[in-house]
Scaffold this motif. Sequence first.
Motif, PDB file in Angstrom:
ATOM      1  N   ALA A 182      29.593  60.216 -52.852  1.00 21.07           N
ATOM      2  CA  ALA A 182      30.448  58.982 -53.707  1.00 21.07           C
ATOM      3  C   ALA A 182      31.934  58.514 -53.343  1.00 21.07           C
ATOM      4  CB  ALA A 182      29.793  59.215 -55.129  1.00 21.07           C
ATOM      5  N   VAL A 183      31.948  59.609 -53.625  1.00 26.59           N
ATOM      6  CA  VAL A 183      33.951  59.775 -53.723  1.00 26.59           C
ATOM      7  C   VAL A 183      34.526  58.900 -52.050  1.00 26.59           C
ATOM      8  CG1 VAL A 183      35.969  61.105 -53.881  1.00 26.59           C
ATOM      9  CG2 VAL A 183      34.107  60.891 -55.275  1.00 26.59           C
ATOM     10  N   ALA A 184      33.723  59.374 -51.273  1.00 24.87           N
ATOM     11  CA  ALA A 184      33.627  59.510 -49.728  1.00 24.87           C
ATOM     12  C   ALA A 184      34.197  57.635 -49.389  1.00 24.87           C
ATOM     13  CB  ALA A 184      33.010  60.329 -48.543  1.00 24.87           C
ATOM     14  N   ALA A 185      32.955  57.388 -50.180  1.00 25.82           N
ATOM     15  CA  ALA A 185      32.610  55.909 -49.721  1.00 25.82           C
ATOM     16  C   ALA A 185      33.856  55.039 -50.130  1.00 25.82           C
ATOM     17  CB  ALA A 185      31.392  55.520 -50.527  1.00 25.82           C
ATOM     18  N   HIS A 186      34.822  55.413 -51.222  1.00 27.28           N
ATOM     19  CA  HIS A 186      35.231  54.778 -51.285  1.00 27.28           C
ATOM     20  C   HIS A 186      36.453  54.744 -49.686  1.00 27.28           C
ATOM     21  CE1 HIS A 186      34.778  54.014 -55.391  1.00 27.28           C
ATOM     22  NE2 HIS A 186      34.343  55.845 -55.565  1.00 27.28           N
ATOM     23  N   PHE A 187      36.661  55.863 -49.159  1.00 27.04           N
ATOM     24  CA  PHE A 187      37.959  56.013 -48.122  1.00 27.04           C
ATOM     25  C   PHE A 187      37.521  55.396 -46.992  1.00 27.04           C
ATOM     26  CE2 PHE A 187      38.239  59.689 -50.640  1.00 27.04           C
ATOM     27  CZ  PHE A 187      39.756  59.791 -50.384  1.00 27.04           C
ATOM     28  N   GLY A 188      36.445  54.092 -47.261  1.00 31.65           N
ATOM     29  CA  GLY A 188      35.670  53.759 -45.740  1.00 31.65           C
ATOM     30  C   GLY A 188      34.639  54.364 -45.110  1.00 31.65           C
ATOM     31  N   PRO A 189      33.686  53.848 -44.475  1.00 36.06           N
ATOM     32  CA  PRO A 189      32.278  53.440 -43.900  1.00 36.06           C
ATOM     33  C   PRO A 189      32.547  54.799 -43.122  1.00 36.06           C
ATOM     34  CG  PRO A 189      33.343  51.698 -43.199  1.00 36.06           C
ATOM     35  CD  PRO A 189      33.971  51.913 -43.498  1.00 36.06           C
ATOM     36  N   GLY A 190      31.840  55.925 -43.021  1.00 30.72           N
ATOM     37  CA  GLY A 190      31.745  57.000 -42.108  1.00 30.72           C
ATOM     38  C   GLY A 190      32.211  58.006 -42.491  1.00 30.72           C
ATOM     39  N   VAL A 191      32.867  58.217 -43.546  1.00 35.20           N
ATOM     40  CA  VAL A 191      33.912  59.334 -44.014  1.00 35.20           C
ATOM     41  C   VAL A 191      32.915  60.658 -43.948  1.00 35.20           C
ATOM     42  CG1 VAL A 191      35.384  59.985 -45.668  1.00 35.20           C
ATOM     43  CG2 VAL A 191      35.988  57.676 -44.511  1.00 35.20           C
ATOM     44  N   PRO A 192      32.771  61.297 -44.389  1.00 36.67           N
ATOM     45  CA  PRO A 192      31.859  62.587 -44.296  1.00 36.67           C
ATOM     46  C   PRO A 192      32.213  63.124 -45.508  1.00 36.67           C
ATOM     47  CG  PRO A 192      33.197  63.409 -42.321  1.00 36.67           C
ATOM     48  CD  PRO A 192      33.513  62.001 -42.988  1.00 36.67           C
ATOM     49  N   ALA A 193      31.180  63.907 -46.756  1.00 35.21           N
ATOM     50  CA  ALA A 193      32.077  63.959 -48.023  1.00 35.21           C
ATOM     51  C   ALA A 193      32.798  65.577 -47.890  1.00 35.21           C
ATOM     52  CB  ALA A 193      30.498  64.758 -48.355  1.00 35.21           C
ATOM     53  N   HIS A 194      32.652  66.048 -46.720  1.00 34.67           N
ATOM     54  CA  HIS A 194      33.105  67.506 -46.392  1.00 34.67           C
ATOM     55  C   HIS A 194      34.729  66.957 -46.465  1.00 34.67           C
ATOM     56  CE1 HIS A 194      33.672  67.074 -42.245  1.00 34.67           C
ATOM     57  NE2 HIS A 194      32.681  66.887 -42.046  1.00 34.67           N
ATOM     58  N   LEU A 195      34.973  66.192 -45.844  1.00 36.94           N
ATOM     59  CA  LEU A 195      36.071  65.884 -45.596  1.00 36.94           C
ATOM     60  C   LEU A 195      36.945  65.772 -47.268  1.00 36.94           C
ATOM     61  CD1 LEU A 195      38.134  63.498 -43.442  1.00 36.94           C
ATOM     62  CD2 LEU A 195      38.580  62.897 -45.659  1.00 36.94           C
ATOM     63  N   VAL A 196      36.337  65.139 -47.656  1.00 35.22           N
ATOM     64  CA  VAL A 196      36.807  64.492 -49.321  1.00 35.22           C
ATOM     65  C   VAL A 196      36.797  66.341 -50.057  1.00 35.22           C
ATOM     66  CG1 VAL A 196      36.054  63.613 -51.936  1.00 35.22           C
ATOM     67  CG2 VAL A 196      35.517  62.362 -49.508  1.00 35.22           C
ATOM     68  N   GLY A 197      35.639  66.703 -49.980  1.00 32.91           N
ATOM     69  CA  GLY A 197      36.010  68.476 -50.654  1.00 32.91           C
ATOM     70  C   GLY A 197      36.712  69.273 -49.963  1.00 32.91           C
ATOM     71  N   ALA A 198      37.430  69.012 -48.651  1.00 30.67           N
ATOM     72  CA  ALA A 198      38.506  70.050 -48.476  1.00 30.67           C
ATOM     73  C   ALA A 198      39.392  69.791 -48.472  1.00 30.67           C
ATOM     74  CB  ALA A 198      38.613  69.603 -46.320  1.00 30.67           C
ATOM     75  N   THR A 199      39.908  68.214 -48.613  1.00 31.66           N
ATOM     76  CA  THR A 199      41.176  67.624 -49.029  1.00 31.66           C
ATOM     77  C   THR A 199      41.260  67.854 -50.971  1.00 31.66           C
ATOM     78  OG1 THR A 199      41.141  65.184 -48.136  1.00 31.66           O
ATOM     79  CG2 THR A 199      42.246  65.037 -49.384  1.00 31.66           C
ATOM     80  N   MET A 200      40.704  68.074 -51.531  1.00 26.39           N
ATOM     81  CA  MET A 200      40.513  68.208 -52.839  1.00 26.39           C
ATOM     82  C   MET A 200      40.548  70.041 -52.782  1.00 26.39           C
ATOM     83  SD  MET A 200      37.274  66.252 -54.787  1.00 26.39           S
ATOM     84  CE  MET A 200      38.219  66.846 -56.250  1.00 26.39           C
ATOM     85  N   TYR A 201      40.088  70.737 -51.881  1.00 25.01           N
ATOM     86  CA  TYR A 201      40.329  72.121 -52.003  1.00 25.01           C
ATOM     87  C   TYR A 201      41.830  72.644 -51.834  1.00 25.01           C
ATOM     88  CZ  TYR A 201      40.678  76.790 -49.609  1.00 25.01           C
ATOM     89  OH  TYR A 201      41.148  77.800 -49.014  1.00 25.01           O
ATOM     90  N   GLY A 202      41.921  71.570 -50.629  1.00 25.85           N
ATOM     91  CA  GLY A 202      43.599  72.327 -50.036  1.00 25.85           C
ATOM     92  C   GLY A 202      45.638  71.686 -51.638  1.00 25.85           C
ATOM     93  N   PHE A 203      43.919  70.406 -52.187  1.00 25.50           N
ATOM     94  CA  PHE A 203      45.379  70.059 -53.235  1.00 25.50           C
ATOM     95  C   PHE A 203      44.949  70.659 -54.772  1.00 25.50           C
ATOM     96  CE2 PHE A 203      45.689  67.035 -57.313  1.00 25.50           C
ATOM     97  CZ  PHE A 203      46.583  66.354 -57.275  1.00 25.50           C
ATOM     98  N   VAL A 204      44.216  71.552 -54.659  1.00 25.58           N
ATOM     99  CA  VAL A 204      43.652  72.501 -55.934  1.00 25.58           C
ATOM    100  C   VAL A 204      44.701  73.671 -55.725  1.00 25.58           C
ATOM    101  CG1 VAL A 204      42.100  73.192 -57.414  1.00 25.58           C
ATOM    102  CG2 VAL A 204      41.821  71.475 -56.513  1.00 25.58           C
ATOM    103  N   HIS A 205      44.434  73.696 -54.186  1.00 19.99           N
ATOM    104  CA  HIS A 205      45.033  75.304 -54.061  1.00 19.99           C
ATOM    105  C   HIS A 205      46.643  75.429 -54.261  1.00 19.99           C
ATOM    106  CE1 HIS A 205      44.518  78.940 -52.075  1.00 19.99           C
ATOM    107  NE2 HIS A 205      45.573  78.889 -52.197  1.00 19.99           N
ATOM    108  N   LEU A 206      47.037  74.173 -53.660  1.00 21.68           N
ATOM    109  CA  LEU A 206      48.362  73.507 -53.508  1.00 21.68           C
ATOM    110  C   LEU A 206      48.471  74.034 -54.962  1.00 21.68           C
ATOM    111  CD1 LEU A 206      51.367  72.314 -52.720  1.00 21.68           C
ATOM    112  CD2 LEU A 206      50.240  69.793 -52.463  1.00 21.68           C
ATOM    113  N   CYS A 207      48.573  72.484 -55.274  1.00 19.69           N
ATOM    114  CA  CYS A 207      48.864  72.827 -57.408  1.00 19.69           C
ATOM    115  C   CYS A 207      48.432  74.328 -57.948  1.00 19.69           C
ATOM    116  CB  CYS A 207      47.764  71.620 -58.088  1.00 19.69           C
ATOM    117  SG  CYS A 207      48.355  70.333 -57.729  1.00 19.69           S
ATOM    118  N   GLY A 208      47.668  74.843 -57.368  1.00 20.34           N
ATOM    119  CA  GLY A 208      47.661  76.028 -58.091  1.00 20.34           C
ATOM    120  C   GLY A 208      48.758  76.851 -57.999  1.00 20.34           C
ATOM    121  N   ALA A 209      49.060  76.838 -56.557  1.00 17.61           N
ATOM    122  CA  ALA A 209      50.085  78.034 -56.005  1.00 17.61           C
ATOM    123  C   ALA A 209      51.489  77.781 -56.336  1.00 17.61           C
ATOM    124  CB  ALA A 209      50.606  78.134 -54.438  1.00 17.61           C
TER     125      ALA A 209
END
Length: 244
Positions: A182-209
Amino acid sequence: MFRRSARALLSLWHTGTMKAANLRARVRAEMTEEIKQVARRHLATDGANLSLRAVARDLGMASSAVYRYFASRDELLTALIIDAYDAVGSTAEQVAAAQADPAERWVAIGHAVRDWALANPHQWALIYGSPVPGYEAPQDTVVPATRVIMLLAGVLRDALAEGRLTSVPEQPAGRFGEEMAAVAAHFGPGVPAHLVGATMYGFVHLCGAISAELFGQLNKSIDEDRRGFFEWQARATAAFAGLA
């Protein structure tokens, strides 16, 4: 002749009115910024427990005068939060623009955010630390708050479009996968969910570090090369996202 004089007088009146309005707007903007600067100093001593009365006292103003600029403590907090999000977002965007390689851009964003946090620890604590009791962030904070995560998402989206992702994380499944889709749909057609998940993973890790470093979790363990340790983590998240 009379008509010309009337028009001239009217023009002068309009000009004078506009100048007065511009002056009032400029004075208000300067006073607003001065109030926020004093409030930021209070963040260093009192945390987010701001008091408009204390800010007014430091400015040599009556508290009623400050209320003409900020109707409540929460309104002042919101202004400080938006400024902080915009500041760290702008810093990251400027650094990212100078990097052509997606992996290097990803890492550069991380370093830019960390550098800003180290220079502005109390503002970092305001936006990424413990929630302020009794404060509920309004909708106005949403766009500024997402500038960094949208920047990271843009790196992965561009790398995907250019065929530069060397691998991809496992596709999210279950309810979590549905939410990511559902979040990926906001980034445009064909954007896979794993890309959004990887973005959130990177962001959360960035903030935590960054928070771990700022709030003393690395003391007596990583003391001499914390930048190197941070880069090692940033490159690990880049690899997880598929950036070589």
